[in-house]
Enzyme design. Structure first.
Site, mmCIF file in Angstrom:
data_model
loop_
_atom_site.group_PDB
_atom_site.id
_atom_site.type_symbol
_atom_site.label_atom_id
_atom_site.label_comp_id
_atom_site.label_asym_id
_atom_site.label_seq_id
_atom_site.Cartn_x
_atom_site.Cartn_y
_atom_site.Cartn_z
ATOM 1 N N THR A 22 -7.871 10.707 1.487
ATOM 2 C CA THR A 22 -8.247 11.768 0.557
ATOM 3 C C THR A 22 -7.167 12.008 -0.516
ATOM 4 O O THR A 22 -7.442 12.690 -1.488
ATOM 5 C CB THR A 22 -8.477 13.083 1.309
ATOM 6 N N THR B 284 2.095 -9.385 11.922
ATOM 7 C CA THR B 284 2.343 -8.131 11.228
ATOM 8 C C THR B 284 1.105 -7.735 10.470
ATOM 9 O O THR B 284 0.098 -8.410 10.530
ATOM 10 C CB THR B 284 3.521 -8.272 10.265
ATOM 11 N N THR C 279 0.863 -1.196 0.000
ATOM 12 C CA THR C 279 0.000 0.000 0.000
ATOM 13 C C THR C 279 0.894 1.240 0.000
ATOM 14 O O THR C 279 1.278 1.727 -1.048
ATOM 15 C CB THR C 279 -0.976 -0.003 1.187
ATOM 16 N N GLU D 32 6.258 4.106 7.220
ATOM 17 C CA GLU D 32 5.850 5.353 6.563
ATOM 18 C C GLU D 32 6.733 6.516 7.008
ATOM 19 O O GLU D 32 6.772 6.879 8.186
ATOM 20 C CB GLU D 32 4.385 5.634 6.865
ATOM 21 N N LYS E 97 3.829 -7.292 4.134
ATOM 22 C CA LYS E 97 3.409 -5.926 3.851
ATOM 23 C C LYS E 97 3.183 -5.210 5.174
ATOM 24 O O LYS E 97 2.541 -5.741 6.067
ATOM 25 C CB LYS E 97 2.122 -5.936 3.023
#
Length: 404
Positions: free
Chosen positions: A404, A193, A156, A276, A182
């Protein structure tokens, strides 16, 4: 035992497994792969661990039910990214069942021999029509060299696919273990995970496979955190098809679980490296604890501290933040015997600061992408290691814009 990319293509490194990764149009970009398939040539022994969250997604519920119904057997795992199929009610459950049923029809097995996993946005309906249109292409693409394609299809927000494989000798033959995972964000699994998948060509009885998976997960996937968030979809699944001709029993179990743990560790560290906005992999070692449980609790508290994570990101050797977290972690702690080191540089020990060493520690944090933080609680002899990453402005941007 040999672990690394040289032993094969991740999830398809073991004999008798094929994989595929295709675009089914689930993600916003029609070009991005978002549907992955792992298929064993024969029915395999299967085991899994799932999220401890009480808000469990439809794929988790369906895969649990299928493992129970099949008595721990599976032929395939179908995975989509771009939509978690979580908090979607009865409709979501039916879609997860339909994913399994359609996959089963195409490969020629019972629906309960197919496990399902999803990742992406929570609370959005998964378009089964797109999954159904994508599955024939995935079936046609199945190949023993398409493990990397499957690993890309489950991504992702991560910056790179995460794969690992290992081989070990047993009974004069070679066993292989492969895996892909992932992660990226919403990571403190408390079981496994975000999504992790493992294969092996060893024959492993169900009870031993379940035991091996839980042991491997405990000090790998359960010892990582990106942001302290437990997902609705977390799972780790393993398939063992016996194609190598080697059976795992108590005589070779320790070697097998060691190799399985090695693969899981590579995948877990890959998840943290790909967190991230991450720029640094942080290893947190807590020693001097009253018990292993307290050591793990303190290590997780340090690894999840926003102040610690931002200090590392900025190259600030602020040892006071580490002591503060250790002191409020809810475990036995003796300040007069506590210690803190960044890398090999001791900054606090036995109640005394060593601030003259701060420049050396600052240089270490700035120069390295893999950093070590060590904290002694001064309360015992137990220890634990947890891995995390730094916290950057990019993490905020990614998660502020996620829907968004």
């Amino acid at each position: 035992m040999n672990i690394g990319s040289s032993v094969g293509s991740g999830i398809t490194a073991p004999q008798g497994f094929k994989a595929a990764g295709v675009s089914a149009g689930i993600k916003r970009s029609a070009e991005e792969p978002d549907l992955a398939l792992i298929v064993s040539d024969t029915a395999a022994t299967a085991a899994a661990v799932f999220t401890t969250s009480r808000a469990q997604a439809a794929p988790v519920l369906v895969s649990r039910a299928h493992l129970e119904r099949s008595n721990g057997m599976a032929r395939a795992i179908v995975i989509n990214s771009g939509c978690a199929n979580a908090c979607t009610g009865d409709e979501g459950l039916q879609i997860a069942r339909d994913m399994a049923a359609e996959t089963a029809r195409l490969i020629g097995c019972r629906p309960d021999l197919v496990l399902v996993a999803s990742t992406g946005v929570i609370g959005v309906a998964l378009p089964m029509d797109k999954v159904a249109r994508g599955l024939p292409g995935a079936i046609a693409s199945l190949a023993s060299h398409h493990g990397a394609a499957a690993a890309r299809a489950i991504m992702t927000t991560g910056p790179f696919p995460t794969e690992a494989a290992a081989r070990l000798a047993a009974n004069g033959r070679t066993i292989r273990i492969g895996g892909m995972a992932k992660g990226s964000g919403m990571i403190e699994p408390m079981m496994a995970t975000m999504l992790g998948f493992l294969t092996t060509d060893a024959a492993v009885p169900r009870v031993l496979l379940d035991r091996a998976l839980r042991e491997a997960v405990e000090d790998t996937f359960n010892a990582i955190t990106v942001d302290g968030e437990c997902s609705t979809n977390d799972c780790v699944m393993v398939l063992a098809n016996g194609a190598s001709g080697v059976t795992i029993d108590e005589t070779n179990y320790l070697e097998f679980v060691g190799a399985l743990t090695g693969v899981c560790r590579e995948l877990a560290l890959g998840i943290v490296r790909g967190g991230e906005g991450a720029t640094k992999l942080i290893t947190v070692v807590v020693n001097g604890a009253a018990s292993p449980t307290e050591a793990r609790k303190a290590a997780k508290a340090i690894a999840n501290s926003l102040l610690v994570k931002t200090a590392v990101h900025g190259g600030d050797p602020n040892w006071g933040r580490l002591i503060a977290v250790a002191g409020r972690a809810g475990v036995a702690f003796e300040l007069s015997r506590a210690a803190v080191a960044i890398g090999s540089t001791v900054l606090f020990r036995d109640g005394r600061p060593y601030d003259d060493a701060s420049p050396e520690a600052a240089d270490y944090l700035t120069a390295n992408t893999d950093v070590l933080l060590t904290v002694s609680l001064g309360a015992g002899t137990a220890s634990s290691t947890v891995w995390t990453c730094d916290l950057s402005a990019e993490y905020v941007r990614i998660n502020a814009d996620y829907r968004t």
